[in-house]
Write a protein that holds these residues in place. Structure first.
Motif, mmCIF file in Angstrom:
data_model
loop_
_atom_site.group_PDB
_atom_site.id
_atom_site.type_symbol
_atom_site.label_atom_id
_atom_site.label_comp_id
_atom_site.label_asym_id
_atom_site.label_seq_id
_atom_site.Cartn_x
_atom_site.Cartn_y
_atom_site.Cartn_z
ATOM 1 N N GLU A 169 37.139 -22.394 -41.250
ATOM 2 C CA GLU A 169 35.825 -22.602 -40.645
ATOM 3 C C GLU A 169 35.045 -21.305 -40.601
ATOM 4 O O GLU A 169 35.618 -20.227 -40.417
ATOM 5 N N PRO A 170 33.717 -21.406 -40.789
ATOM 6 C CA PRO A 170 32.890 -20.195 -40.762
ATOM 7 C C PRO A 170 32.571 -19.759 -39.342
ATOM 8 O O PRO A 170 32.670 -20.530 -38.390
ATOM 9 N N PHE A 171 32.165 -18.505 -39.216
ATOM 10 C CA PHE A 171 31.604 -17.981 -37.974
ATOM 11 C C PHE A 171 30.079 -18.060 -38.082
ATOM 12 O O PHE A 171 29.504 -17.777 -39.137
ATOM 13 N N ASP A 172 29.426 -18.447 -36.991
ATOM 14 C CA ASP A 172 27.971 -18.453 -36.926
ATOM 15 C C ASP A 172 27.497 -17.288 -36.064
ATOM 16 O O ASP A 172 28.215 -16.815 -35.169
ATOM 17 N N ALA A 173 26.285 -16.825 -36.338
ATOM 18 C CA ALA A 173 25.671 -15.780 -35.531
ATOM 19 C C ALA A 173 25.064 -16.403 -34.276
ATOM 20 O O ALA A 173 24.421 -17.448 -34.339
ATOM 21 N N VAL A 174 25.301 -15.767 -33.135
ATOM 22 C CA VAL A 174 24.716 -16.202 -31.864
ATOM 23 C C VAL A 174 23.842 -15.057 -31.362
ATOM 24 O O VAL A 174 24.336 -13.944 -31.130
ATOM 25 N N LEU A 175 22.535 -15.332 -31.202
ATOM 26 C CA LEU A 175 21.557 -14.307 -30.848
ATOM 27 C C LEU A 175 20.790 -14.713 -29.599
ATOM 28 O O LEU A 175 20.648 -15.907 -29.309
ATOM 29 N N PRO A 176 20.260 -13.752 -28.863
ATOM 30 C CA PRO A 176 19.296 -14.123 -27.816
ATOM 31 C C PRO A 176 18.127 -14.871 -28.451
ATOM 32 O O PRO A 176 17.703 -14.543 -29.573
ATOM 33 N N ALA A 177 17.599 -15.874 -27.774
ATOM 34 C CA ALA A 177 16.532 -16.696 -28.354
ATOM 35 C C ALA A 177 15.325 -15.865 -28.765
ATOM 36 O O ALA A 177 14.609 -16.215 -29.714
ATOM 37 N N GLY A 178 15.080 -14.749 -28.079
ATOM 38 C CA GLY A 178 13.935 -13.916 -28.400
ATOM 39 C C GLY A 178 14.205 -12.850 -29.451
ATOM 40 O O GLY A 178 13.334 -12.025 -29.735
ATOM 41 N N HIS A 179 15.387 -12.859 -30.049
ATOM 42 C CA HIS A 179 15.726 -11.860 -31.062
ATOM 43 C C HIS A 179 14.819 -12.042 -32.291
ATOM 44 O O HIS A 179 14.538 -13.183 -32.696
ATOM 45 N N PRO A 180 14.369 -10.956 -32.912
ATOM 46 C CA PRO A 180 13.490 -11.084 -34.080
ATOM 47 C C PRO A 180 14.067 -11.938 -35.215
ATOM 48 O O PRO A 180 13.326 -12.614 -35.934
ATOM 49 N N LEU A 181 15.393 -11.923 -35.380
ATOM 50 C CA LEU A 181 16.006 -12.693 -36.469
ATOM 51 C C LEU A 181 16.288 -14.138 -36.076
ATOM 52 O O LEU A 181 16.736 -14.929 -36.914
ATOM 53 N N ALA A 182 16.028 -14.522 -34.815
ATOM 54 C CA ALA A 182 16.291 -15.893 -34.385
ATOM 55 C C ALA A 182 15.356 -16.885 -35.055
ATOM 56 O O ALA A 182 15.638 -18.087 -35.078
ATOM 57 N N GLU A 185 16.268 -18.996 -40.722
ATOM 58 C CA GLU A 185 17.223 -20.102 -40.877
ATOM 59 C C GLU A 185 18.639 -19.560 -41.016
ATOM 60 O O GLU A 185 19.597 -20.179 -40.548
ATOM 61 N N ARG A 186 18.778 -18.426 -41.666
ATOM 62 C CA ARG A 186 20.071 -17.774 -41.823
ATOM 63 C C ARG A 186 19.918 -16.304 -41.458
ATOM 64 O O ARG A 186 18.889 -15.690 -41.758
ATOM 65 N N VAL A 187 20.939 -15.745 -40.843
ATOM 66 C CA VAL A 187 20.849 -14.379 -40.328
ATOM 67 C C VAL A 187 21.653 -13.429 -41.211
ATOM 68 O O VAL A 187 22.868 -13.625 -41.398
ATOM 69 N N PRO A 188 21.018 -12.386 -41.763
ATOM 70 C CA PRO A 188 21.789 -11.357 -42.485
ATOM 71 C C PRO A 188 22.487 -10.437 -41.501
ATOM 72 O O PRO A 188 21.862 -9.893 -40.580
ATOM 73 N N LEU A 189 23.783 -10.257 -41.661
ATOM 74 C CA LEU A 189 24.533 -9.434 -40.710
ATOM 75 C C LEU A 189 24.009 -8.005 -40.663
ATOM 76 O O LEU A 189 23.989 -7.376 -39.594
ATOM 77 N N ALA A 190 23.580 -7.486 -41.805
ATOM 78 C CA ALA A 190 23.093 -6.107 -41.826
ATOM 79 C C ALA A 190 21.911 -5.920 -40.882
ATOM 80 O O ALA A 190 21.682 -4.818 -40.370
ATOM 81 N N VAL A 264 25.299 -17.559 -41.008
ATOM 82 C CA VAL A 264 25.214 -16.210 -41.569
ATOM 83 C C VAL A 264 24.732 -16.296 -43.006
ATOM 84 O O VAL A 264 25.194 -17.142 -43.786
ATOM 85 N N ASP A 265 23.808 -15.443 -43.353
ATOM 86 C CA ASP A 265 23.303 -15.411 -44.726
ATOM 87 C C ASP A 265 24.379 -14.863 -45.659
ATOM 88 O O ASP A 265 25.090 -13.918 -45.313
ATOM 89 N N GLY A 266 24.472 -15.461 -46.837
ATOM 90 C CA GLY A 266 25.484 -15.016 -47.795
ATOM 91 C C GLY A 266 26.842 -15.614 -47.482
ATOM 92 O O GLY A 266 26.949 -16.709 -46.930
ATOM 93 N N THR A 267 27.903 -14.887 -47.811
ATOM 94 C CA THR A 267 29.263 -15.365 -47.557
ATOM 95 C C THR A 267 29.601 -15.176 -46.081
ATOM 96 O O THR A 267 29.661 -14.046 -45.591
ATOM 97 N N ALA A 268 29.793 -16.283 -45.386
ATOM 98 C CA ALA A 268 30.043 -16.210 -43.942
ATOM 99 C C ALA A 268 31.481 -15.756 -43.682
ATOM 100 O O ALA A 268 32.402 -16.143 -44.416
#
Length: 312
Positions: A169-182, A185-190, A264-268
């Motif tokens: 199973e993949p890991f998903d990114a969990v961000l504060p709702a007000g985060h710029p990357l929220a 649709e997909r979050v780049p880890l970098a 997560v964007d790319g390979t999760a």
């Protein structure tokens, strides 16, 4: 004649590195373990262990005997399984150690299924992370471990264990709702390199997944907050305390109030879950149905994504 129980003690000492730790795992006193090792050395006519300031190491003769020990103990497990099958064993207790999410999503459904198909099998569950559950199997404290791959885990071809893949199973990114990357649709880890991070404690297999995923993205995460409870991790992210990577199954049923969950964007980053038993015990008439039920439960929950085939 070499006694098999002394071989089991030799392996425990090799696994744990000290007489004291091996004794604790085997529910023996350190003096009893030392006495059994001395008796084994007398039986074999060879010095098998060297005691030092940092613990116990095997001599060359001890390493030779340990290699045969894996084969002997696996053969004895297989003999017990065949004798149980001969007796048409249909009732008994099977103990399963699993991490909390695995208990909820795989072990509990397997128990429900077994209650309908094999009511004579009583499954007893112990909550333990993968880095603890595999030693519990080897030390005969439990029969089955539901574990995840982690840095330092026994290899898939380890002669002591037989493994059955359950799911990946993949890991998903969990961000504060007000985060710029929220808003993505997909979050780049970098893009999270400068954020505070929330993650499991070192030693938890998921800690390794998070750290390695960030390293592959080109940075070391600033782990400001630590918790092994993913409900707490999501709550902290929702409160704006930082960002996190959480296994997708651990997010099921959680209220992400104040948090945004994004792939997560790319390979999760991925965790691979498997069941493990002592090699030779996988055909036991009580253990085999439990393994089959765990496999079926994983297919039902995760849609059959079992990851690469890994077996003992």
């Amino acid at each position: 004649m070499i006694e098999a129980r002394r071989l089991h003690i030799l392996r425990a000492v090799a696994d744990h590195g000290t007489v004291t730790a091996a004794a604790a795992a085997l529910y023996l006193t350190p003096s009893a373990v030392s006495q059994q090792l001395a008796a084994l050395e007398q039986e074999t006519g060879h010095r098998l262990v060297e005691r030092g300031a940092r613990g116990v190491t095997l001599t060359a003769a001890g390493e030779i005997l340990l290699a045969h020990t894996h084969t002997v103990l696996a053969t004895l497990e297989r003999a017990e399984a065949e004798l149980a099958a001969y007796d048409a064993g249909t009732a008994g207790v099977v103990t399963v150690a699993a991490f909390a999410t695995g208990i909820g999503l795989v072990v509990a459904p397997a128990i429900a299924a077994l209650a309908a198909t094999r009511p004579g099998i009583e499954v007893r569950v112990r909550d333990a992370e993968g880095d603890a559950s595999l030693p519990m199997v080897l030390d005969r404290q439990v029969d089955v471990a539901v574990a995840v791959e982690y840095r330092g885990a026994p290899d898939a071809d380890d002669r002591r264990l037989a493994r059955v893949p359950l799911h990946a199973e993949p890991f998903d990114a969990v961000l504060p709702a007000g985060h710029p990357l929220a808003v993505r649709e997909r979050v780049p880890l970098a893009g999270l390199a400068k954020d505070d991070w929330i993650g499991p404690y070192p030693g938890n297999p998921c800690h390794d997944v998070v750290v390695l995923a960030c390293e592959f993205a080109g940075f070391e995460p600033r782990l400001t907050h630590s918790s092994d409870d993913f409900r707490a991790v999501v709550a902290l992210a929702g409160a704006g305390a930082g960002v996190a990577l959480v296994p997708r199954s651990a997010l099921r049923g959680l209220d992400p109030a104040g948090a945004a969950v994004r792939p997560v964007d790319g390979t999760a980053p991925t965790r691979r879950v498997f069941a493990a038993v002592r090699r030779g015990a996988e055909g036991h008439p009580l253990i085999r149905p439990v393994l089959d039920a765990l496999t079926e439960a994983a297919v039902q929950v995760h849609g059959g994504d079992r990851g690469p085939r890994v077996e003992g």
